[in-house]
Scaffold this active site. Structure first.
Site, PDB file in Angstrom:
ATOM      1  N   LEU A 196      19.440  30.899   1.431  1.00  0.00           N
ATOM      2  CA  LEU A 196      19.528  32.435   1.622  1.00  0.00           C
ATOM      3  C   LEU A 196      18.572  33.093   0.917  1.00  0.00           C
ATOM      4  O   LEU A 196      17.605  32.497   0.344  1.00  0.00           O
ATOM      5  CB  LEU A 196      20.946  32.530   0.488  1.00  0.00           C
ATOM      6  CG  LEU A 196      22.011  31.824   0.480  1.00  0.00           C
ATOM      7  CD1 LEU A 196      23.050  31.882  -0.544  1.00  0.00           C
ATOM      8  CD2 LEU A 196      22.829  32.255   1.837  1.00  0.00           C
ATOM      9  N   ASP A 197      18.405  34.190   1.365  1.00  0.00           N
ATOM     10  CA  ASP A 197      17.575  35.145   0.898  1.00  0.00           C
ATOM     11  C   ASP A 197      17.596  35.127  -0.736  1.00  0.00           C
ATOM     12  O   ASP A 197      18.397  34.809  -1.536  1.00  0.00           O
ATOM     13  CB  ASP A 197      17.659  36.582   1.204  1.00  0.00           C
ATOM     14  CG  ASP A 197      17.259  37.025   2.679  1.00  0.00           C
ATOM     15  OD1 ASP A 197      16.916  36.011   3.559  1.00  0.00           O
ATOM     16  OD2 ASP A 197      18.225  38.005   2.821  1.00  0.00           O
ATOM     17  N   ARG A 198      16.266  35.389  -1.253  1.00  0.00           N
ATOM     18  CA  ARG A 198      16.293  35.336  -2.721  1.00  0.00           C
ATOM     19  C   ARG A 198      17.150  36.358  -3.243  1.00  0.00           C
ATOM     20  O   ARG A 198      17.792  35.922  -4.499  1.00  0.00           O
ATOM     21  CB  ARG A 198      14.798  35.656  -3.316  1.00  0.00           C
ATOM     22  CG  ARG A 198      14.569  35.736  -4.685  1.00  0.00           C
ATOM     23  CD  ARG A 198      13.260  35.599  -4.971  1.00  0.00           C
ATOM     24  NE  ARG A 198      12.385  36.491  -4.739  1.00  0.00           N
ATOM     25  CZ  ARG A 198      12.244  37.814  -5.284  1.00  0.00           C
ATOM     26  NH1 ARG A 198      12.771  37.813  -6.548  1.00  0.00           N
ATOM     27  NH2 ARG A 198      11.254  38.766  -4.867  1.00  0.00           N
TER      28      ARG A 198
END
Length: 467
Positions: A196-198
């Protein structure tokens, strides 16, 4: 790859012994013996020796990591062969003046094939092995805890907080899901199934064995996993289902910026509005492909960017903020504009970009490709362009070769230590607000054959939420 942190003082002793056997390199590289490369285990594996490098603490609603010393190792890159160390440092790693590298070399803080190098005129050869110890600073993340959603003999599933990277990448190591699970929950040797994106929160799955990881990754890659995300976007989103199939092009792997472009990869996201409060809408997202920032880019294209998206909902994209792909800038101009906007806001950490990275980006140098497998989720982690940089000197050679100084050389700085040669130690940065580290995009549910993992709706996605 697996890196083992070595004790700087013990290593200094070893290098001292070598120094008595053969003098520190100063022969310009001629006649040097370069040992053959040793096979290094693939993959990322962390153990107690890594977790004990430093400690974290909570302050002002943030999870922080005390600065620490860490060994970085790399074999000589092809483009470095035939060049002197001084030439490599001065041309490629310009975040510090040349004099800094000379001082670091004189202090014995750089090793070549495990021998200290005090003369930067040494010419690099193929298979040369460089090692340096850096004083590492990690940006803070929110203090929200990791919630365990499920665990079996094969799988671990967590609810990832926003701002926390999945695995070591860029400037993050201890402030990552992998490290926290290993250090605080004794869950080690985990294998990532998707990323997942940060800044994205929500369902995140890990496998406990390579076999399970491969099987699950294949399901995701073959689109046999149904994924649901929820977000809050600007304006009144249409009531009917909306499908966006615009191709997505990666503008920069370095800072993870994408755009809709005819030369991009095929992408498809389906959107369904859940509610509208007069200013913003809560929307469910069903990504059918797994391009970088797919949901965020498609929402921007539709004219409904995520309310607090620090990349795709900014003025850098033009007066319409990228709606319908109307950007009217080259990729280089877009990157420059985005970086300047975040520099003015002192928010480069949001892009995971340091001042040293800006030199590379602004000089037009090409970026190395990401060795990590492509993400199977709708929002892969763009910071992972060099798998923790444990496998590269790229970002960290700029801080080159810092040995562990004596206690007399260090002063207290807040909760950490100050290293006399570390440029980051000289900068006092204000803490970000925890609110600024949260983006309204959440992985709500991952479902497939034999499994179904979901989380509760975030507070910002509920009908009665007030901004």
């Amino acid at each position: 790859m697996s890196l083992k942190r070595k004790d700087p003082e013990a290593e200094a002793g070893k290098s001292g012994d070598r120094g008595r056997r053969k003098k520190a390199r100063g022969d310009g590289g001629e006649g040097r013996y370069v040992p053959p490369p040793t096979k290094r285990r693939a993959g990322v594996s962390f153990g107690d020796e890594h977790f004990s490098e430093t400690e974290s603490y909570i302050e002002n609603g943030l999870r922080k990591v005390r600065p620490y010393y860490f060994d970085f190792e790399t074999y000589c890159k092809g483009r470095w062969v035939g060049k002197s160390l001084l030439d490599v440092f001065s041309k490629e790693f310009r975040s510090e003046p040349v004099e800094y590298y000379r001082r670091a070399a004189r202090a014995g803080r750089l090793r070549l094939n495990e021998d200290t190098v005090q003369d930067l005129s040494v010419v690099l050869k193929d298979n040369d092995f460089l090692r340096n110890t850096v004083h590492r600073h990690e940006p803070p993340v929110t203090a929200q805890p990791l919630h365990l959603l499920a665990e079996s003999e094969d799988i671990v599933v967590v609810d990832k907080p926003s701002s926390l990277p999945v695995h070591p990448c860029g400037r993050f190591r201890h402030n990552t899901v992998i490290f926290i699970l290993g250090k605080e929950h004794n869950m080690k040797e985990l294998h990532t199934i998707h990323r997942l994106d940060r800044l994205t929160s929500g369902v995140l799955m890990f496998a406990k064995t390579p076999e399970v990881s491969k099987k699950m990754a294949e399901l995701v890659r073959e689109r046999k996993v149904e994924k649901e995300y929820v977000c809050r976007v600007c304006g009144e989103f249409p009531e009917e289902m909306v499908t966006c199939e615009e191709p997505i092009l990666v503008v920069s792997y370095k800072i993870g910026v994408c755009r809709v472009h005819p030369k991009g990869k095929t992408s498809k996201t389906v959107f369904q509005r859940l509610s509208y409060n007069g200013k913003s809408s809560v929307v469910k997202c069903f990504p059918h492909t797994g391009r970088t920032h797919q949901i965020r880019v498609h929402l921007q294209y539709l004219g409904h960017p995520i309310v607090n998206d620090p990349i795709y909902n900014t003025e850098a994209w033009g007066p319409n903020r990228g709606k319908k792909g109307e950007i009217n800038m080259t990729n280089e101009e877009l990157l420059r504009t985005l970086i300047e906007e975040h520099k003015s806001k002192q928010s480069l950490d949001i892009l995971d970009v340091g001042e040293d990275d800006l030199l590379v980006l602004n000089s037009g140098q090409s970026e190395d490709g990401c060795p990590c497998p492509p993400s199977a989720s709708g929002t892969e982690d763009p910071a992972c362009t060099r798998q923790d940089k444990d496998v590269s000197l790229a970002k960290d050679a700029e801080e080159v070769a810092i040995k562990n100084p004596s206690d007399a050389d260090m002063e207290g700085k807040g909760h950490g230590l100050v290293d006399p040669l570390c440029g980051e130690c000289k900068i006092i940065r204000p803490d970000p607000s925890p609110k600024d580290l949260v983006m309204y995009l959440h992985a709500l549910r991952y479902r497939g054959e034999g499994f179904d993992y979901s989380t509760k709706l975030p507070e910002w996605a509920k009908d009665n939420w007030i901004e």
